[in-house]
Each structure stands twice: as C-alpha cells, then as structure tokens.
Design an enzyme around this catalytic site. Structure first.
Site, PDB file in Angstrom:
ATOM      1  N   ASP A 143     -14.063   4.608  -0.117  1.00 31.32           N
ATOM      2  CA  ASP A 143     -14.671   4.119   1.293  1.00 31.32           C
ATOM      3  C   ASP A 143     -15.694   5.168   1.773  1.00 31.32           C
ATOM      4  O   ASP A 143     -16.317   4.558   2.549  1.00 31.32           O
ATOM      5  CB  ASP A 143     -13.509   3.761   2.080  1.00 31.32           C
ATOM      6  CG  ASP A 143     -12.805   2.506   1.848  1.00 31.32           C
ATOM      7  OD1 ASP A 143     -13.308   1.657   0.972  1.00 31.32           O
ATOM      8  OD2 ASP A 143     -11.697   2.298   2.434  1.00 31.32           O
TER       9      ASP A 143
ATOM     10  N   TYR B 170       0.945 -13.640   0.017  1.00 35.00           N
ATOM     11  CA  TYR B 170       1.539 -13.248  -1.266  1.00 35.00           C
ATOM     12  C   TYR B 170       2.542 -12.323  -1.136  1.00 35.00           C
ATOM     13  O   TYR B 170       2.771 -11.584  -0.170  1.00 35.00           O
ATOM     14  CB  TYR B 170       0.412 -12.955  -2.183  1.00 35.00           C
ATOM     15  CG  TYR B 170      -0.238 -11.450  -1.717  1.00 35.00           C
ATOM     16  CD1 TYR B 170       0.143 -10.489  -1.868  1.00 35.00           C
ATOM     17  CD2 TYR B 170      -1.790 -11.645  -1.123  1.00 35.00           C
ATOM     18  CE1 TYR B 170      -0.579  -9.105  -1.385  1.00 35.00           C
ATOM     19  CE2 TYR B 170      -2.305 -10.717  -0.878  1.00 35.00           C
ATOM     20  CZ  TYR B 170      -1.633  -9.517  -0.965  1.00 35.00           C
ATOM     21  OH  TYR B 170      -2.598  -8.308  -0.593  1.00 35.00           O
TER      22      TYR B 170
ATOM     23  N   ARG C 212       0.692  -1.284  -0.096  1.00 34.86           N
ATOM     24  CA  ARG C 212       0.128   0.113  -0.096  1.00 34.86           C
ATOM     25  C   ARG C 212       0.825   1.313   0.088  1.00 34.86           C
ATOM     26  O   ARG C 212       0.485   2.128  -0.601  1.00 34.86           O
ATOM     27  CB  ARG C 212      -0.923   0.045   1.281  1.00 34.86           C
ATOM     28  CG  ARG C 212      -1.861   1.322   1.276  1.00 34.86           C
ATOM     29  CD  ARG C 212      -2.622   1.125   2.369  1.00 34.86           C
ATOM     30  NE  ARG C 212      -3.444  -0.197   2.499  1.00 34.86           N
ATOM     31  CZ  ARG C 212      -4.814  -0.087   2.045  1.00 34.86           C
ATOM     32  NH1 ARG C 212      -5.321   1.118   1.581  1.00 34.86           N
ATOM     33  NH2 ARG C 212      -5.650  -0.845   2.222  1.00 34.86           N
TER      34      ARG C 212
END
Length: 390
Positions: free
Chosen positions: A287, A209, A106
């Site tokens: 969001d 991952y 991120r």
C-alpha cells in the site's frame, strides 16, 4: 547479487513487511523489522487470497498453514439484493484446478507470517514509531524517541500513510470516491457455505463469506453517498447506520445485517500509484507504493507479490541499485493495471433501474452459455505467478 550479510531494515509488520522479511532472510540477508505497536497483531476482518497470492505463501512453505486456518473458496455467487435470488454462480472449483482461492481472517494471516518470522530468528523491534526517513546511499530511519537506524537497504512496508514514500514523493491529495464501506464479522448461524455471496442493489452492494472453521462470516458493505467518512478502516460506527443504509436488502442479507453488533466504517479514497518507488537505498512496496480500492480483493495479494519480486530482483541483480530498478520495472505496470481494475469494478454491483434488470439477464446468459469465459476474465490477475518468473 549475493544478499548474504546485507543489513536490511523493514518498516512495518503487516503482510508486506513480514513477507519481505521472510523472502530476504531466506536469501541470506540480516533483517530487522520495525513495528510501532506493542505487539504483532491485526484486528481487521476477512481477506480473499487468490492463486497469485497463494503462490507466494506456497513458495515460503506456508500454504498448509493458510489452508488449515482459512476457508477454501468454492464459488462466487451474485444475487439480487431484495430477496437474494441468484443471478450468476461462478464455480471456482471448476476454474482453479490445483490453484485455490481462500477466505482468511487478516489476523490469522498475520499470525501465520509472524510465527514464521519468529521461527526464522528474524529480529522484530516493537514500539518503534518512525518519524521520518532519509533516502540516500546510506539511508537513515529517524524514530520518534530520537534513535536512528538504517542499514544497506530500508524497505517501507508501512502502508497508506508511509513515511518512506514521503521521503521521495509528493504526498499529493487523495480524492474521495463517493463511496463508504462497513466491515463486520458475525456468527455463521445461517450456515453460509464457503462461497462469496455478493448482494447487488441500487448504489450499494454487500459481500459475505465464511472465515476460519466456518463459524464466522465476514461482511463488507459498500454504499455510494456524498457524505464522506474518514479514511482508515477502524472507525467505530453504529450498526443501526449500516442497517438503515441497507434496509432494502432482504433474505439472507437481512439476516446477516440483523446480527451485526460491532461495525467499522471507512471512506474509500483514490490514491495515485507512487511516482517513485525507490531512491538511494530506500524502497517501498504494498500500500505504500500502490494503494488500491477493495473491489478486486487484491491489496494483500499485491503485497505478497511485491515482497517476492523485490527479493528475487535483488538476488538477480549486480547491485542493490540495479535490483531496485528491476523490482520497480517488473511491478509498476501490473500494479497500475490492477489498481485501475479495482477502481472500475464497483459500479457493476451498483446498477439501478432500469439498467439493473437487463444487466442481470446478460449475466445469467453468460453464466449459462459461457461460464468459463465469465470466470476467466481476470486470469491476468489470478493466474500470475511471480514465483515462476525467471
């Protein structure tokens, strides 16, 4: 509508806010971004950017930056939790010819967007905490230091607890899903390949991952439980709690869990999609408009889509007001559908005996005899390209 010279204030320096700034500045607007922190930064952990999100970054000229700082996802592998036996492998290389999936930290995606914002000369004002927003034909953003700002348009890209959303929506009460999640990153000493490993157990699952140059592994572990945790992904927890919750997980999953020395815990809550997405000259996205659970990995991708469609809608409409209406019209139904898909997806990884074994056998059969169908069931999400819309 000509955006040249339109003064736009964006609240929030997250993925949606920075992308909106780039999209609107490229169309001629004068953009200012407000951020309450002292720097544009994001600690966070891993994100999955699917082709629908990649399309927006590509249109902004940022695809190469993304590819350079992330791992291209080659497959999704579903495994039994106890020893890690493979249940189903979904080959993304075969599926996504010319359309890639990426695993990215991120903070790296925020950095890519922030660097582009700086290169574009977009003004970013730090340490600007928003107290409240007044929606209307002349919107006003009230800051906690007593200052005010506004413009021709205010965009609320300020996340789950959006001040802009509260200006024209009943805040409502979120509902606890009965699930909590842990996030952590660990060194990739097990040499995991660029694949999403999903370990499925009774009432819980773990996803892992690699990130960056493959030296780091992102872990997300979800557990069903009645004891709720605070919302927000940055609450520090004891790694021993995570290991205890997943003590039945063996093989590679156990090795990953043993390496965790710093972990964040958050409760997963359902929030309704906002009833109103705009009022006057204030609009919300990401969001702030449609919080989603993480089970389709679409939060960041939807924010990227929103930013592009908002810019395109404003540019194609006769007025700001009609542009905002067009934006909501083009985004609402898709957001509702994706949020519902994410809400309904978690149980598939949490089956318990006696249902788990036959369900896993069906997955194996599907992977053997209809692999393309297994991969393409979510084409409506991943193949959606907002940059190609008229």
């Amino acid at each position: 509508m000509e955006l040249e010279g339109q003064r736009i204030t964006i609240i929030g320096c997250g993925i949606g806010g920075l992308t909106s700034a780039l999209v609107l500045q490229q169309r001629g607007a004068w953009v200012t971004v407000l951020e309450q922190a002292e720097a544009i930064s994001e600690v966070g952990a891993g994100l999955q950017i699917s082709p629908n999100g990649v399309a927006v970054l590509k249109a902004l000229g940022l695809h190469d930056d993304l590819a350079w700082r992330s791992q291209r996802a080659r497959a999704v592998v579903l495994r039994h939790h106890k020893h890690g036996q493979q249940v189903l492998r979904l080959d993304l290389d075969q599926y996504s010819v010319g359309q890639n999936f990426y695993f990215v930290h991120r903070s790296d995606l925020i950095s890519i967007l922030a660097d582009a914002v700086r290169r574009a000369g977009i003004q970013v004002r730090l340490l600007q905490k928003v107290d409240r927003v007044e929606a209307g034909p002349s919107p006003v953003v009230h800051l906690s230091n007593g200052a005010q700002c506004g413009g021709d348009l205010v965009i609320g890209a300020d996340g789950l607890h959006s001040k802009a959303r509260k200006a024209f929506n009943d805040p409502g009460q979120p509902s606890f899903t009965g699930q909590v999640a842990w996030r952590a990153t660990v060194p990739n000493v097990l040499n995991l390949p660029p694949e999403a490993q999903v370990y499925m157990g009774s009432k819980r699952h773990l996803v892992a991952y690699p990130l960056r140059d493959g030296s780091l592994v992102n872990i997300v572990a979800v557990q069903e439980r009645s004891e709720w945790a605070d919302e927000g992904w940055n609450h520090i927890d004891d790694p021993a709690n995570l290991r205890d919750a997943f003590r039945s997980f063996g093989g590679t999953a156990a090795g990953l869990l043993s390496a965790v020395d710093d972990v964040r815990l958050w409760g997963l809550f359902r929030h309704p999609v906002a009833k109103n997405w705009h009022q006057g000259r204030v609009v919300i996205l990401g969001d702030a408009a449609h919080p989603t659970l993480p089970f389709m990995a679409q939060g960041a991708n939807l924010a990227l889509e929103d930013a592009w469609v908002l810019g395109a809608s404003l540019a194609s409409a006769d007025t700001i007001d009609s542009g905002l209406g067009l934006y909501e019209q083009q985004r609402r139904d898709r957001a509702v559908k994706v949020v519902a898909a994410a809400t309904n997806n978690a149980w598939k990884y949490h089956l318990r005996a006696p249902l788990a074994w036959p369900a896993h056998q069906l997955l194996k059969l599907g992977g053997r005899f209809a692999p393309q169908r297994m991969v393409s069931q979510f084409d409506w999400i991943y193949q959606h390209d907002v940059t190609a819309q008229p």
